[in-house]
Design a protein around this motif. Structure first.
Motif, short mmCIF file in Angstrom:
data_model
loop_
_atom_site.label_atom_id
_atom_site.label_comp_id
_atom_site.label_asym_id
_atom_site.label_seq_id
_atom_site.Cartn_x
_atom_site.Cartn_y
_atom_site.Cartn_z
N ASN A 27 13.16 2.36 6.46
CA ASN A 27 12.06 1.44 6.74
C ASN A 27 10.72 2.12 6.44
O ASN A 27 10.65 3.34 6.28
N ASP A 28 9.68 1.31 6.34
CA ASP A 28 8.38 1.83 5.90
C ASP A 28 7.84 2.96 6.77
O ASP A 28 7.36 3.96 6.23
N GLU A 30 0.82 -1.21 0.00
CA GLU A 30 0.00 0.00 0.00
C GLU A 30 0.86 1.27 0.00
O GLU A 30 0.51 2.25 -0.66
N LEU A 31 1.97 1.23 0.71
CA LEU A 31 2.87 2.37 0.72
C LEU A 31 3.49 2.55 -0.66
O LEU A 31 3.63 3.67 -1.15
N ARG A 32 3.84 1.46 -1.31
CA ARG A 32 4.37 1.52 -2.67
C ARG A 32 3.35 2.15 -3.62
O ARG A 32 3.69 3.00 -4.44
N LYS A 89 -1.56 1.06 9.73
CA LYS A 89 -0.31 0.30 9.87
C LYS A 89 0.32 0.47 11.25
O LYS A 89 1.30 -0.19 11.56
N GLY A 90 -0.22 1.36 12.06
CA GLY A 90 0.37 1.61 13.37
C GLY A 90 1.63 2.46 13.31
O GLY A 90 2.45 2.43 14.22
N SER A 106 -2.65 9.20 3.24
CA SER A 106 -1.42 8.94 4.00
C SER A 106 -1.74 8.81 5.49
O SER A 106 -1.23 7.91 6.16
N LEU A 107 -2.59 9.68 6.00
CA LEU A 107 -2.97 9.62 7.41
C LEU A 107 -3.68 8.30 7.72
O LEU A 107 -3.37 7.63 8.71
N ARG A 108 -4.60 7.91 6.86
CA ARG A 108 -5.32 6.65 7.04
C ARG A 108 -4.35 5.47 7.04
O ARG A 108 -4.41 4.58 7.89
#
Length: 171
Positions: free
Chosen positions: A98-99, A46-48, A154-155, A147-149
Motif C-alpha cells: 500500500n502507498d 504524487e507518490l508515482r 498524506k498523513g 518525500s518528507l513533505r
C-alpha cells in the motif's frame, strides 16, 4: 608535485573507492527494480511521480559510476531484469504494497543512500569522485525533503511517541 595531484581522472582509484562505487550501484540497481514494482502498486499520483523521479535519478547515477568503473577496468555488478508494467487492479488486494508502506520504504532507502554517499566521500582520495558523491548526496537530500513533505501531507508519517513531559529540575 605529489602522487595524488594533477588530472584527477588519471589518478588510480584505491580499493575503498572501487568497493564504495561498486556497492553503491549494486544497491541502486536493486532499488531501481523495487521502485519499478512499487510504481505498479501505487495508486497515489504524487507518490508515482516521486518514484519515477527516483528511477530516473538511479539511471543517471548508475550510468555515471559505471563509466568510471569501466574506464578503470572494474567488472560491473549484475543488473536485475526490468520489471513488467502491471495495472494496480490486476494485483490482488492482499498481495499489494500500500502507498504508506511504499513511502516508508522509499524514505528508508533515501536515508541509507545519504549515509552511503557520506561514507564514500569520506574515504575518497580522488576529488572528482568525492564531488560526484557530494552531488548525489545533495540530490538525495532534496528528494528526501520531497518525500518528507509528501508523507506529512498524506498523513503517512507516523512519528514515535512525543516526549512532552519534561521533568522539572529543582535546585
Amino acid at each position: 608535485m605529489g602522487i595524488l595531484s594533477g588530472n584527477q581522472e588519471k589518478q588510480p582509484l584505491h580499493y575503498g573507492e572501487i568497493f564504495g562505487m561498486w556497492s553503491y550501484i549494486s544497491v541502486a540497481k536493486g532499488d531501481y527494480a523495487a521502485y519499478q514494482t512499487f510504481i505498479n502498486h501505487t495508486g497515489d499520483k504524487e507518490l508515482r511521480q516521486l518514484l519515477e523521479e527516483l528511477t530516473q535519478g538511479i539511471k543517471q547515477e548508475t550510468a555515471e559510476i559505471e563509466d568510471i568503473l569501466k574506464a578503470n577496468g572494474i567488472a560491473l555488478p549484475p543488473s536485475p531484469p526490468e520489471r513488467p508494467v502491471a495495472e494496480l487492479e490486476e494485483i490482488p488486494v492482499g498481495a499489494r504494497f500500500n502507498d504508506p508502506e511504499i513511502s516508508a520504504m522509499i524514505s528508508a532507502n533515501i536515508s541509507a543512500g545519504l549515509v552511503a554517499c557520506s561514507q564514500i566521500i569520506g574515504q575518497c582520495t580522488r576529488e572528482d569522485i568525492a564531488m560526484l558523491f557530494g552531488q548525489y548526496h545533495m540530490n538525495k537530500a532534496q528528494v528526501g525533503a520531497k518525500s518528507l513533505r509528501l508523507n506529512k501531507e498524506k498523513g503517512w508519517l507516523i512519528p514515535p511517541p512525543l516526549h512532552t513531559k519534561v521533568p522539572v529540575q529543582t535546585t
